[in-house]
Write a protein that holds these residues in place. Structure first.
Motif, short mmCIF file in Angstrom:
data_model
loop_
_atom_site.label_atom_id
_atom_site.label_comp_id
_atom_site.label_asym_id
_atom_site.label_seq_id
_atom_site.Cartn_x
_atom_site.Cartn_y
_atom_site.Cartn_z
N PRO A 101 0.81 -1.22 0.00
CA PRO A 101 0.00 0.00 0.00
C PRO A 101 0.85 1.28 0.00
O PRO A 101 1.89 1.35 0.65
CB PRO A 101 -0.80 -0.13 1.30
N VAL A 102 0.38 2.27 -0.76
CA VAL A 102 1.08 3.55 -0.86
C VAL A 102 0.45 4.49 0.16
O VAL A 102 -0.73 4.83 0.06
CB VAL A 102 0.98 4.14 -2.28
N ARG A 103 1.24 4.90 1.15
CA ARG A 103 0.71 5.67 2.27
C ARG A 103 0.69 7.18 2.01
O ARG A 103 -0.20 7.88 2.50
CB ARG A 103 1.55 5.37 3.53
N GLY A 117 5.50 7.53 -0.81
CA GLY A 117 6.08 6.69 0.24
C GLY A 117 5.16 5.54 0.53
O GLY A 117 3.93 5.72 0.61
N SER A 118 5.73 4.35 0.68
CA SER A 118 4.91 3.13 0.78
C SER A 118 5.30 2.29 1.99
O SER A 118 6.38 2.43 2.55
CB SER A 118 5.07 2.31 -0.50
N TRP A 119 4.38 1.37 2.31
CA TRP A 119 4.68 0.38 3.34
C TRP A 119 5.62 -0.71 2.80
O TRP A 119 5.97 -1.63 3.53
CB TRP A 119 3.38 -0.22 3.87
N ASP A 120 6.02 -0.60 1.52
CA ASP A 120 7.06 -1.51 1.02
C ASP A 120 8.46 -1.03 1.38
O ASP A 120 9.46 -1.56 0.89
CB ASP A 120 6.93 -1.72 -0.50
N LYS A 121 8.54 0.02 2.23
CA LYS A 121 9.81 0.57 2.75
C LYS A 121 10.62 1.26 1.67
O LYS A 121 11.85 1.26 1.69
CB LYS A 121 10.65 -0.52 3.43
N THR A 122 9.92 1.87 0.71
CA THR A 122 10.60 2.66 -0.30
C THR A 122 9.92 4.01 -0.49
O THR A 122 8.74 4.19 -0.21
CB THR A 122 10.65 1.97 -1.69
N LEU A 123 10.74 4.92 -0.99
CA LEU A 123 10.30 6.22 -1.47
C LEU A 123 10.52 6.19 -2.98
O LEU A 123 11.54 5.69 -3.45
CB LEU A 123 11.19 7.29 -0.83
N TYR A 142 14.12 4.84 -3.62
CA TYR A 142 15.04 5.10 -2.52
C TYR A 142 14.60 4.29 -1.30
O TYR A 142 13.56 4.59 -0.69
CB TYR A 142 15.08 6.59 -2.21
N PRO A 143 15.38 3.24 -0.94
CA PRO A 143 15.02 2.39 0.20
C PRO A 143 14.97 3.19 1.50
O PRO A 143 15.80 4.08 1.72
CB PRO A 143 16.16 1.36 0.23
N GLN A 144 14.00 2.84 2.34
CA GLN A 144 13.84 3.47 3.64
C GLN A 144 14.04 2.42 4.73
O GLN A 144 13.88 1.22 4.50
CB GLN A 144 12.45 4.10 3.76
N PRO A 145 14.40 2.85 5.95
CA PRO A 145 14.66 1.89 7.02
C PRO A 145 13.43 1.11 7.47
O PRO A 145 13.54 0.03 8.03
CB PRO A 145 15.21 2.76 8.16
N GLU A 146 12.24 1.67 7.19
CA GLU A 146 11.00 1.02 7.61
C GLU A 146 9.84 1.53 6.74
O GLU A 146 10.05 2.31 5.81
CB GLU A 146 10.71 1.31 9.10
N ARG A 147 8.63 1.10 7.05
CA ARG A 147 7.44 1.55 6.31
C ARG A 147 7.27 3.07 6.44
O ARG A 147 7.43 3.62 7.53
CB ARG A 147 6.20 0.86 6.87
N VAL A 159 11.05 15.66 4.15
CA VAL A 159 11.18 14.93 5.41
C VAL A 159 10.33 13.67 5.34
O VAL A 159 9.14 13.73 5.02
CB VAL A 159 10.77 15.80 6.62
N VAL A 160 10.96 12.53 5.63
CA VAL A 160 10.31 11.22 5.56
C VAL A 160 10.28 10.62 6.95
O VAL A 160 11.34 10.41 7.57
CB VAL A 160 11.06 10.28 4.61
N ALA A 161 9.10 10.34 7.47
CA ALA A 161 8.96 9.71 8.79
C ALA A 161 8.47 8.28 8.59
O ALA A 161 7.48 8.05 7.89
CB ALA A 161 7.98 10.50 9.66
N THR A 162 9.15 7.33 9.20
CA THR A 162 8.81 5.92 9.00
C THR A 162 8.50 5.24 10.33
O THR A 162 8.66 5.82 11.40
CB THR A 162 9.96 5.15 8.32
N ALA A 163 8.07 3.98 10.23
CA ALA A 163 7.94 3.15 11.42
C ALA A 163 9.32 3.04 12.07
O ALA A 163 10.35 3.30 11.44
CB ALA A 163 7.43 1.76 11.03
N GLY A 164 9.34 2.64 13.32
CA GLY A 164 10.61 2.53 14.03
C GLY A 164 11.19 3.86 14.44
O GLY A 164 12.37 3.95 14.81
#
Length: 317
Positions: A101-103, A117-123, A142-147, A159-164
């Protein structure tokens, strides 16, 4: 479930979505308002006239939406697609896809790109000028550390805010790696990030009834300005009840900002003087999203159940 317009007395938009509202956005050029919903729709309203101008459908719940300009917009869905719409013709197509899913979706006027930005942990960044429906519109992944939970843009900064509790700050002119990698100063899950209109920093909110005011300047002086505060909580019989802070919206002119929480309240804050200016009358359900109009005259408020108490029958709302 409704989107109400304030200042008081607020009025409810006609023809609201039939399920929870995930986000709403005013145009940067007019009083047009885009509303995304779990009912698989994106709706376009003329907020001043209280008229529904158009409706578009996804294959799944729509988690975010944004304008390109007053003639077109974009949306992000749980069906893993990013779509674009041409309002005048009703035309729509798939701009691209994620693996989950694309958040979040944002449009950068400076870069001329759509950022998702997606829950697949990418931008992902997309060029919307590409041929209709072609996947080659993808500029980069662009891989992200989390969803990815929340995005915000100011100028060339993203600014990208993720899980964790991860926070990555990018310069859109060089996306090869984050300009800054941070950890949220709040102890619990991030709900929303919003950049200050003046470009000096960003606000983060959490599920634990707190907001952190952060600054991009990493010098000792710059970081000494940051602080966090408690909000959207109540005390009864000596016991604190804490509510998630789902939404933050900055006034485009005054620099004040509004927060919305699962307590059903919208608070307006003076961040410089660290005080609450106003609290609107309680809404019937959680505040899911907030957006100021371009001139700050209107505040759109999405009052929607956000499942803070689980799945409950509609007749209890």
């Amino acid at each position: 479930m409704s989107a109400a317009l304030t200042p008081m007395p607020g009025r409810e938009l006609s023809n609201p979505p039939s399920d929870g509202i995930s986000n709403l956005r005013f145009s940067n050029h007019s009083d047009l308002l885009l509303v995304s919903s779990w009912d698989k729709s994106v709706r376009l309203y003329d907020a001043s006239a209280n008229v529904l101008r158009g409706e578009f459908k996804h294959g799944g719940g729509v988690l975010d939406c944004c304008f390109h300009d007053d003639s077109s917009g974009f949306s992000a869905s749980a069906d893993c697609t990013v779509r674009r719409y041409v309002f005048s013709s009703g035309k729509e197509d798939i701009l691209g896809r994620h693996d989950a899913p694309v958040r979040c979706v944002e449009y950068s006027y400076g870069a001329g790109q759509v950022i998702t930005g997606s829950w697949d942990k990418t931008l992902k960044c997309w060029d919307p000028r590409g041929a209709s429906g072609q996947e080659h519109t993808l500029v980069g992944t662009y891989p992200q550390p989390e969803r990815v939970y929340s995005l915000s843009l100011v100028g060339n900064r993203l600014v990208v805010a993720t899980a964790g509790r991860h926070v990555n700050v990018y310069d859109l002119r060089n996306m090869s790696q984050p300009e800054q990698r941070r950890e949220s100063s709040l102890k619990y899950q991030t709900r929303c990030v919003r950049c200050y209109p003046n470009g000096t920093g960003f606000a983060l909110s959490s599920v634990e009834g707190r907001v952190a005011m952060e600054f991009f300047d990493l010098s000792e002086v710059g970081q000494s300005k940051k602080y966090a505060f408690k909000c959207h909580r109540k005390s009864e019989a000596g016991r604190d009840t804490v509510y998630p802070v789902n939404a933050i919206a900055f006034h485009p002119i005054y620099g004040t900002f509004a927060t919305g929480g699962c307590d059903g309240y919208v608070n307006v804050w003076d961040g410089n003087n660290k005080k609450r200016l106003y609290q609107y009358s309680r809404y019937p359900t959680s505040i899911a999203a907030l957006s100021f109009s371009r001139d700050g005259r209107l505040l759109a408020v999405a009052s929607s159940y956000t499942f803070e108490e689980g799945d409950i029958p509609y007749d209890l709302l």
